[in-house]
Design a protein around this motif. Sequence first.
Motif, PDB file in Angstrom:
ATOM      1  N   GLN A   1      69.019  72.558  63.217  1.00 24.78           N
ATOM      2  CA  GLN A   1      68.180  71.643  63.982  1.00 24.78           C
ATOM      3  C   GLN A   1      68.193  70.233  63.373  1.00 24.78           C
ATOM      4  O   GLN A   1      68.239  70.075  62.170  1.00 24.78           O
ATOM      5  CB  GLN A   1      66.766  72.213  63.932  1.00 24.78           C
ATOM      6  N   ILE A   2      68.177  69.230  64.252  1.00 30.06           N
ATOM      7  CA  ILE A   2      68.092  67.838  63.775  1.00 30.06           C
ATOM      8  C   ILE A   2      66.938  67.156  64.506  1.00 30.06           C
ATOM      9  O   ILE A   2      66.866  67.212  65.741  1.00 30.06           O
ATOM     10  CB  ILE A   2      69.379  67.047  64.091  1.00 30.06           C
ATOM     11  N   PHE A   3      66.032  66.527  63.760  1.00 28.13           N
ATOM     12  CA  PHE A   3      64.976  65.722  64.379  1.00 28.13           C
ATOM     13  C   PHE A   3      65.443  64.279  64.409  1.00 28.13           C
ATOM     14  O   PHE A   3      65.884  63.747  63.390  1.00 28.13           O
ATOM     15  CB  PHE A   3      63.676  65.821  63.580  1.00 28.13           C
ATOM     16  N   LEU A   4      65.380  63.656  65.581  1.00 30.34           N
ATOM     17  CA  LEU A   4      65.758  62.244  65.698  1.00 30.34           C
ATOM     18  C   LEU A   4      64.479  61.420  65.625  1.00 30.34           C
ATOM     19  O   LEU A   4      63.717  61.348  66.592  1.00 30.34           O
ATOM     20  CB  LEU A   4      66.511  62.016  67.010  1.00 30.34           C
ATOM     21  N   GLU A   5      64.223  60.844  64.441  1.00 26.67           N
ATOM     22  CA  GLU A   5      62.945  60.183  64.183  1.00 26.67           C
ATOM     23  C   GLU A   5      63.084  58.662  64.266  1.00 26.67           C
ATOM     24  O   GLU A   5      63.806  58.067  63.454  1.00 26.67           O
ATOM     25  CB  GLU A   5      62.421  60.584  62.793  1.00 26.67           C
ATOM     26  N   PRO A   6      62.395  58.028  65.214  1.00 24.47           N
ATOM     27  CA  PRO A   6      62.432  56.560  65.294  1.00 24.47           C
ATOM     28  C   PRO A   6      61.803  55.959  64.036  1.00 24.47           C
ATOM     29  O   PRO A   6      60.787  56.448  63.561  1.00 24.47           O
ATOM     30  CB  PRO A   6      61.577  56.239  66.522  1.00 24.47           C
TER      31      PRO A   6
END
Lengths: 622, 428
Positions: A292-297
């Motif tokens: 899983q990858i979280f795309l965090e602004p």
Amino acid sequence: MKHSKFDVVVVGAGHAGTEAAHAAARMGAETALVTLSASDIGVMSCNPAIGGLGKGHLVREIDALDGVMGRVADQAGIQFRLLNRRKGPAVQGPRTQADRALYRAAMQKETHAQQRLTVVVGEVVDFLMDGSRVAGIRLADESEIHAEAVILTSGTFLRGVIHIGDVSRPGGRMGGRPSVKLAERLDSFDLPLGRLKTGTPPRLDGRTIDWSELERQDGDEEPTLFSFLSTSVVAPQISCGITHTNTRTHEIIEKNLSRSAMYGGHIDGIGPRYCPSIEDKIVRFSDKESHQIFLEPEGVNDHTIYPNGISTSLPQDVQQEYVRSIMGLENAEILQPGYAIEYDYVDPRVLTSSLSLPDAPGLYLAGQINGTTGYEEAAAQGLVAGLNAALEVFGRNPVHFSRADSYIGVMIDDLTTRGVAEPYRMFTSRAEFRLSLRADNADQRLTHVGLQLGCVGDRRKARFGEKMEMLTAAKSKLSERTYTPKEIRAVGINVNQDGNRRDGFAILAFPDVAFDDLIPLVPSLREVEPDIRLQVERDALYANYIARQQKDVEAMKRDESYEIPRDFDYFLLEGLSSEIKQKLSQARPETIAQASRVEGVTPAALTLLLAKLRREQKVRKA
Amino acid sequence: MDTIFALASAQGKAGVAVIRLSGPNAHPAAAGLTGGTLPPRGMRVRTLHAGDGSRLDDGLVLTFQAPASFSGEDVAELQIHGSTASVNAVMRSLSDTEGLRLAEPGEFTRRALENGKMDLTQVEGLADLIDAETEAQRKQAQTILAGELGALAERWRRDLIRAASLLEAVIDFADEEVPTDVTPEVRSLISGVMADLQREAEGVRIAERIRTGFEVAIVGLPNAGKSTLLNALAGRDAAITSEFAGTTRDVIEVRMDLGGLPVTLLDTAGLRETEDHVENLGIELARKRAEAADLRVFLTENPTELGVEMLVGDIQVFPKSDLRDVTEGGISGKTGQGIDQLIAQISRVLAERTTSHGIATRERHRVALDNAREALGAAMAVLESGPDLYDIAAEEMRTAIRALETLVGRIGVEDLLDEIFSSFCLGK
């Protein structure tokens, strides 16, 4: 050549340094915060988030002692989530995504507003020495700052080396300069050093990501803030994206493993197991087809995206290739490549529980230099070092945080007695008294300690006083009389008809009883404020377990009261194995409680140690 | 660290006596007596001399090098002739040697414990072995000495740490790719350990009997021939191992080896109704002892007349068969009739009971096992509510693991984290 004089000098303005400087200044010490660049204050060099499990607890504890991290995180928070919301309050941890720019701005504003705190820009090249005592610092421009205590928070700058694939160069973090001269000075203290590494993912341009197909993760509808003083969210709220690696991604990485700095044999440092590089994940968990990858602004007005989960030390062209194999990232542009960084840390077992170095009086170490990772761990150490440096300056006794009263105590004890084998991160499972060390009661555990020390401001003092008054009032309403099972059952609460009378608090300790269920029985409870109701409920929930643990707490406190002289010679102690002697000599425990937690120390060895200490005490008294 | 020495074999006259030395000076001191050199590890025949050069004795000198020795230190053993005078002469010579001192009781074993050569249960096993008088005691002590209880505790601990780490992973890595509900696996690990704990705890009573001896009480009316029977039993196949008066003059205890099992025979006061206050006290005591015994031999025609309940396995024999005409179950201490059958029957009943014994042998073990079992039971109960109460379940697991550790060692949180990290891919 300029000369100046302060009570406390803090070297480095990262999360440890700022918290240390603020703590010392709050205590009343004239404090200088020395940094290479004033704009570095409040920079988040890794992922743009504060808090989490264990970490959120630390932030609440820092806040309870009137520290800055919690307040600043609340200013900068753009996605608040309370982790483990459905589980018990002891294991709930507040977390937020933070806007980098807002965080930095808020931290700089706090720092400039803090009285007795002066920011000094310059490169520290050496300590001023007064015999074996550290008495200040010298800057690259030859100016000198004299101080009673120096707190070094140099993070990864000690012989830091950055690796991107097979390219490496000295450096603390991207854009930072390594402090080689200072490292040489530290060498002269003959400190035991080790080498660790950590990594970051490539940063992506959010405008080149196809968000349309990606799963989103929103913040909580009712955000849980960090500071006991904050009342509402300030910044606009955003959501994060979620995507996954796939077999194609894994193929690309496997094919290029030999070009990774880590797998190509360029890095010797030990990395954290809980924050592995994507290379590590694929090698160690080869049966997993997707991660899983979280795309965090990184901010509301910032296009930079932090893809949490794919930190790497592969060459730039491979990073580009594998990033683009991932759904939603097919056309993603890399703004800054991921890299691994290797650095020296000081074996924290040489430190006292004040984080001072006994072999170099006047010097304190805090943050990543002690082998930890994470902003929160760094800040909490900064707080401890800052408080104790100020206490030393004023000739007062150091403050000791116990494992029984705080996560701060757990961490300091872990570091100074057990040392680290990998970058140290806080987890709730590290705290044996987890059920009483909760994020929700950090103020009840620590604010009174801060008030005694003098590091808590008037605003918090007033707020804390009101809250404690309300809590005490609510609890006395609950305990002012007892009720028979018949009376209790009459209001619809199911208890055993065992003839035992119970007070309101005991009834609340039943798992399925809520505060409001008691109002028919104790009508005056109607006056209690909602947040106080919740607090009382949480205290009652674990009451039975906490009572059971009390015996362990007392045993530990008793062991903590047996102090071991700093110069105690373990090699003269009959009957200890040489291995245990070695380990105890390295860890230099300050009390029997600490000695018991040194790895490999047996109950038999403790008995011997205790017997010897008692004998010596008798001799001294006689 | 001192070098210590002591006579390792029994005091008194014997073919061979063994004097053991342990510590950094063990080898030089032994070599000093021989006037020559010794290998770091080996066996040599040497003549031992006192400091003034006079000859002490011929002997075999064994050397062991740290850490491969009983105590984990350098060890030397002197095997000399087992005469009191020879032993005293050598011991005197050793006391005169610089840096050597006489060991305190148990000091060799304590050093072995501290140097990690044994765990606590093994030390208990060694003590039991040295005290063992019967075959069953020897076997039991050997099992513990070999570390089987420690190994068992280690296996339970491993299972429980695995279970706890599953719970902790769900708690501490809530925002990562770990399963959100691990209840079934945790429950199955816990119930496996609970079943083992239950069995061991139940076996402790029997195992403790093997260690300390079974009590067999002979009850009957006054003058039924109990004392004669006891004497006959003691004088036949059963070897008396010790004899001493009981807590009151009214209970006589005789310790013997019956078919490899240690048995203490109790000869109690004759049971009857009486107005005599002092005699009544003795009778009351006899009843209590008889009821607490592991087995009762009723020497009477009518067991109900004695006021002691006859339990499963208890034996009834008819007294003074020499005076009357009894063919079945008759016994006579005087003529020896029926004695062999009685011994066989007691042995059979007790042997049957020992088949259920466990590895744990002491009350201390049982308490630890029960505490662990209780905490695990509580954990199982809260686990029924699923992940929402994992914080409580984890607390109970911690209590259980700590209880088991009191058997052998201790747990660190690093053990938990190691297990978590080796099982899950963490780090988003």
